[in-house]
Design a protein around this motif. Structure first.
Motif, PDB file in Angstrom:
ATOM      1  N   ARG A 184     -15.143   2.634  -4.221  1.00  0.00           N
ATOM      2  CA  ARG A 184     -14.120   1.968  -3.416  1.00  0.00           C
ATOM      3  C   ARG A 184     -13.897   2.695  -2.208  1.00  0.00           C
ATOM      4  O   ARG A 184     -13.504   3.804  -2.580  1.00  0.00           O
ATOM      5  N   PRO A 185     -13.865   2.458  -0.880  1.00  0.00           N
ATOM      6  CA  PRO A 185     -13.543   3.147   0.394  1.00  0.00           C
ATOM      7  C   PRO A 185     -12.185   2.835   0.451  1.00  0.00           C
ATOM      8  O   PRO A 185     -11.303   2.508  -0.092  1.00  0.00           O
ATOM      9  N   ILE A 186     -11.775   3.786   1.553  1.00  0.00           N
ATOM     10  CA  ILE A 186     -10.190   3.922   1.493  1.00  0.00           C
ATOM     11  C   ILE A 186      -9.505   2.605   2.030  1.00  0.00           C
ATOM     12  O   ILE A 186      -8.416   2.546   1.963  1.00  0.00           O
ATOM     13  N   THR A 187      -9.989   1.825   2.642  1.00  0.00           N
ATOM     14  CA  THR A 187      -9.570   0.612   3.116  1.00  0.00           C
ATOM     15  C   THR A 187      -8.986  -0.239   2.013  1.00  0.00           C
ATOM     16  O   THR A 187      -7.806  -0.698   1.939  1.00  0.00           O
ATOM     17  N   LEU A 188     -10.038  -0.259   0.788  1.00  0.00           N
ATOM     18  CA  LEU A 188      -9.392  -0.773  -0.399  1.00  0.00           C
ATOM     19  C   LEU A 188      -8.324   0.054  -0.879  1.00  0.00           C
ATOM     20  O   LEU A 188      -7.704  -0.436  -1.835  1.00  0.00           O
ATOM     21  N   GLY A 189      -8.364   1.354  -0.901  1.00  0.00           N
ATOM     22  CA  GLY A 189      -7.335   2.186  -1.408  1.00  0.00           C
ATOM     23  C   GLY A 189      -6.107   1.660  -0.857  1.00  0.00           C
ATOM     24  O   GLY A 189      -5.002   1.875  -1.500  1.00  0.00           O
ATOM     25  N   ILE A 190      -5.979   1.478   0.317  1.00  0.00           N
ATOM     26  CA  ILE A 190      -4.789   1.083   1.223  1.00  0.00           C
ATOM     27  C   ILE A 190      -4.150  -0.383   0.507  1.00  0.00           C
ATOM     28  O   ILE A 190      -3.126  -0.528   0.435  1.00  0.00           O
ATOM     29  N   TYR A 191      -5.198  -1.067   0.505  1.00  0.00           N
ATOM     30  CA  TYR A 191      -5.015  -2.478  -0.049  1.00  0.00           C
ATOM     31  C   TYR A 191      -4.487  -2.580  -1.446  1.00  0.00           C
ATOM     32  O   TYR A 191      -3.917  -3.447  -1.869  1.00  0.00           O
ATOM     33  N   HIS A 192      -4.789  -1.407  -2.021  1.00  0.00           N
ATOM     34  CA  HIS A 192      -4.703  -1.184  -3.614  1.00  0.00           C
ATOM     35  C   HIS A 192      -2.856  -1.146  -3.647  1.00  0.00           C
ATOM     36  O   HIS A 192      -2.293  -1.707  -4.607  1.00  0.00           O
ATOM     37  N   TYR A 193      -2.410  -0.638  -2.717  1.00  0.00           N
ATOM     38  CA  TYR A 193      -0.751  -0.638  -2.586  1.00  0.00           C
ATOM     39  C   TYR A 193      -0.207  -1.876  -2.306  1.00  0.00           C
ATOM     40  O   TYR A 193       1.146  -1.924  -2.577  1.00  0.00           O
ATOM     41  N   ILE A 194      -0.832  -2.797  -1.809  1.00  0.00           N
ATOM     42  CA  ILE A 194       0.124  -3.992  -1.534  1.00  0.00           C
ATOM     43  C   ILE A 194       0.052  -5.237  -2.450  1.00  0.00           C
ATOM     44  O   ILE A 194      -1.339  -5.405  -3.001  1.00  0.00           O
ATOM     45  N   GLY A 195       1.150  -5.532  -3.070  1.00  0.00           N
ATOM     46  CA  GLY A 195       0.956  -6.758  -4.071  1.00  0.00           C
ATOM     47  C   GLY A 195       2.029  -7.561  -3.750  1.00  0.00           C
ATOM     48  O   GLY A 195       3.049  -7.428  -3.064  1.00  0.00           O
ATOM     49  N   ASN A 196       2.186  -8.501  -4.667  1.00  0.00           N
ATOM     50  CA  ASN A 196       3.329  -9.674  -4.464  1.00  0.00           C
ATOM     51  C   ASN A 196       4.605  -8.897  -4.731  1.00  0.00           C
ATOM     52  O   ASN A 196       5.828  -9.270  -3.997  1.00  0.00           O
ATOM     53  N   ASN A 197       4.842  -8.090  -5.698  1.00  0.00           N
ATOM     54  CA  ASN A 197       5.977  -7.483  -6.226  1.00  0.00           C
ATOM     55  C   ASN A 197       6.070  -5.970  -5.768  1.00  0.00           C
ATOM     56  O   ASN A 197       7.056  -5.106  -6.236  1.00  0.00           O
ATOM     57  N   ASN A 198       4.886  -5.437  -5.315  1.00  0.00           N
ATOM     58  CA  ASN A 198       4.821  -4.062  -4.929  1.00  0.00           C
ATOM     59  C   ASN A 198       4.450  -3.991  -3.756  1.00  0.00           C
ATOM     60  O   ASN A 198       3.213  -3.743  -3.321  1.00  0.00           O
ATOM     61  N   GLN A 199       5.099  -3.243  -2.761  1.00  0.00           N
ATOM     62  CA  GLN A 199       4.659  -2.732  -1.533  1.00  0.00           C
ATOM     63  C   GLN A 199       5.373  -1.334  -1.166  1.00  0.00           C
ATOM     64  O   GLN A 199       6.329  -1.320  -0.466  1.00  0.00           O
ATOM     65  N   GLU A 200       4.445  -0.465  -1.250  1.00  0.00           N
ATOM     66  CA  GLU A 200       4.816   0.948  -1.208  1.00  0.00           C
ATOM     67  C   GLU A 200       4.656   1.393   0.315  1.00  0.00           C
ATOM     68  O   GLU A 200       3.560   1.850   0.466  1.00  0.00           O
ATOM     69  N   TRP A 201       5.481   1.063   1.259  1.00  0.00           N
ATOM     70  CA  TRP A 201       4.933   1.200   2.504  1.00  0.00           C
ATOM     71  C   TRP A 201       5.012   2.445   2.933  1.00  0.00           C
ATOM     72  O   TRP A 201       3.989   2.906   3.961  1.00  0.00           O
ATOM     73  N   ASN A 202       5.798   3.376   2.467  1.00  0.00           N
ATOM     74  CA  ASN A 202       5.570   4.943   2.712  1.00  0.00           C
ATOM     75  C   ASN A 202       3.966   5.384   2.346  1.00  0.00           C
ATOM     76  O   ASN A 202       3.401   6.278   3.053  1.00  0.00           O
ATOM     77  N   ALA A 203       3.725   5.029   1.118  1.00  0.00           N
ATOM     78  CA  ALA A 203       2.398   5.453   0.593  1.00  0.00           C
ATOM     79  C   ALA A 203       1.323   4.596   1.567  1.00  0.00           C
ATOM     80  O   ALA A 203       0.321   5.459   1.722  1.00  0.00           O
ATOM     81  N   ILE A 204       1.557   3.507   1.999  1.00  0.00           N
ATOM     82  CA  ILE A 204       0.607   2.911   2.803  1.00  0.00           C
ATOM     83  C   ILE A 204       0.467   3.649   3.956  1.00  0.00           C
ATOM     84  O   ILE A 204      -0.811   3.989   4.483  1.00  0.00           O
ATOM     85  N   MET A 205       1.606   3.776   4.515  1.00  0.00           N
ATOM     86  CA  MET A 205       1.103   4.360   6.113  1.00  0.00           C
ATOM     87  C   MET A 205       0.865   6.098   5.989  1.00  0.00           C
ATOM     88  O   MET A 205       0.253   6.334   6.702  1.00  0.00           O
ATOM     89  N   ALA A 206       1.167   6.537   4.996  1.00  0.00           N
ATOM     90  CA  ALA A 206       0.544   8.006   4.818  1.00  0.00           C
ATOM     91  C   ALA A 206      -0.968   7.831   4.569  1.00  0.00           C
ATOM     92  O   ALA A 206      -1.378   8.766   4.958  1.00  0.00           O
ATOM     93  N   THR A 207      -1.210   6.890   3.671  1.00  0.00           N
ATOM     94  CA  THR A 207      -2.658   6.783   3.468  1.00  0.00           C
ATOM     95  C   THR A 207      -3.251   6.506   4.882  1.00  0.00           C
ATOM     96  O   THR A 207      -4.601   6.780   5.373  1.00  0.00           O
ATOM     97  N   ALA A 208      -2.815   5.892   5.692  1.00  0.00           N
ATOM     98  CA  ALA A 208      -3.420   5.447   7.185  1.00  0.00           C
ATOM     99  C   ALA A 208      -3.377   6.397   7.959  1.00  0.00           C
ATOM    100  O   ALA A 208      -4.323   6.631   8.862  1.00  0.00           O
ATOM    101  N   VAL A 209      -2.276   7.045   7.845  1.00  0.00           N
ATOM    102  CA  VAL A 209      -2.172   8.612   8.685  1.00  0.00           C
ATOM    103  C   VAL A 209      -3.329   9.441   8.364  1.00  0.00           C
ATOM    104  O   VAL A 209      -4.130   9.873   8.968  1.00  0.00           O
ATOM    105  N   VAL A 210      -3.341   9.857   6.980  1.00  0.00           N
ATOM    106  CA  VAL A 210      -4.736  10.616   6.515  1.00  0.00           C
ATOM    107  C   VAL A 210      -6.206   9.914   7.020  1.00  0.00           C
ATOM    108  O   VAL A 210      -6.926  10.792   7.184  1.00  0.00           O
ATOM    109  N   ALA A 211      -6.215   8.738   6.887  1.00  0.00           N
ATOM    110  CA  ALA A 211      -7.363   7.939   7.022  1.00  0.00           C
ATOM    111  C   ALA A 211      -7.625   8.028   8.544  1.00  0.00           C
ATOM    112  O   ALA A 211      -8.884   8.022   8.800  1.00  0.00           O
ATOM    113  N   SER A 212      -6.769   8.156   9.293  1.00  0.00           N
ATOM    114  CA  SER A 212      -6.888   8.148  10.724  1.00  0.00           C
ATOM    115  C   SER A 212      -7.425   9.539  11.289  1.00  0.00           C
ATOM    116  O   SER A 212      -7.993   9.548  12.365  1.00  0.00           O
TER     117      SER A 212
END
Length: 273
Positions: free
Chosen positions: A220-248
């Motif tokens: 599974r690529p990193i785009t799905l890794g970011i998507y893995h953090y997003i859910g109905n009851n779980n939105q870890e925005w600092n982890a999402i953005m940190a992953t986006a920074v590293v992926a960029s």
């Protein structure tokens, strides 16, 4: 005096527009350093007053396999695109095959097909072949976007290669393949770098193909890794953005290193001597 005033005005306008375009990048970094309890703070802090690196720790703990898969898919897409696009561009530019103009039109139309339409077609094909949830299927799918672009770039660039250079190689006894490999490819460095960069970036940032062709497998690529953090009851925005920074970072580094070659490769064939 008027010239200097106008130049300063354009500089200020350019700086303002640049700041507006780069603000999402800054905000991504800011949120990646913001503690989870401060995410819903109103008004939000414009600077990370109490920075935390929990998001980046999550990247190191959870996202490294995704980054490795994206790197594998990106490099594989680059290789497959170059193997297919470079000879095709040479053939269209110098060998003048029958129906070459129509083929160029087909390649242009191919780039206009929405990705989701192609993704659904690939899903049916790969399901029958048993290739779902494999990194090979994502390389093939991503290459369908990169190859038409690569063929057009190579065709435009190689059309500008002097015919005398190719004629001299043939006089020396080089065949078509030897001429392409030993003469044309070495002078097509700008086009090779341009096609490689865009192919890698398309594969690195792909989400549509990855989400459609993945059924929960290990690759599974990193785009799905970011998507893995997003859910109905779980939105870890600092982890999402940190992953986006590293992926960029890989994309940003590649763009900085290759900008000179990309500028020359993209404009190839636009001006006739």
């Amino acid at each position: 005096m008027k010239s200097r005033t106008g130049s300063r005005r354009y500089t200020v306008i350019g700086l303002v527009l640049t700041a507006v375009m780069l603000f999402p990048v800054y905000w991504m970094i800011n949120v990646s350093l913001t503690p989870q309890q401060d995410m819903r703070k109103s008004p939000p802090d414009l600077l990370p007053l109490h920075p935390t690196f929990e998001g980046y720790r999550a990247v190191l703990n959870d996202q490294m396999p995704y980054l490795g898969t994206s790197l594998l898919i990106g490099l594989g897409t680059v290789v497959l695109t170059l193997v297919l696009a470079a000879p095709a561009g040479f053939a269209l530019a110098k060998l003048r095959p029958f129906g070459g103009g129509f083929l160029g039109l087909v390649l242009l139309v191919a780039q206009m097909i929405p990705g989701i339409v192609m993704a659904m077609g690939f899903y049916g094909i790969f399901l029958d072949l048993g290739l779902l949830n494999s990194w090979w299927c994502l390389i093939i799918a991503d290459s369908t976007i990169a190859v038409p672009f690569g063929v057009m770039i190579f065709t435009a660039f190689m059309s500008g290669i002097p015919g005398e250079l190719i004629a001299a190689a043939r006089i020396d006894g080089a065949g078509t393949w030897r001429t392409f490999r030993s003469v044309v490819l070495p002078v097509s460095r700008n086009a090779i770098v341009t096609v490689s960069l865009f192919s890698f970036l398309w594969a690195w940032s792909d989400f549509v193909f990855a989400n459609t062709l993945d059924g929960g497998g290990d690759w599974r690529p990193i785009t799905l890794g970011i998507y893995h953090y997003i859910g109905n009851n779980n939105q870890e925005w600092n982890a999402i953005m940190a992953t986006a920074v590293v992926a960029s970072l890989p994309a940003a580094v590649l763009l900085v290193l290759a900008q000179r070659y990309v500028a020359a490769g993209v404009t190839a064939g636009a001006v006739k001597d």
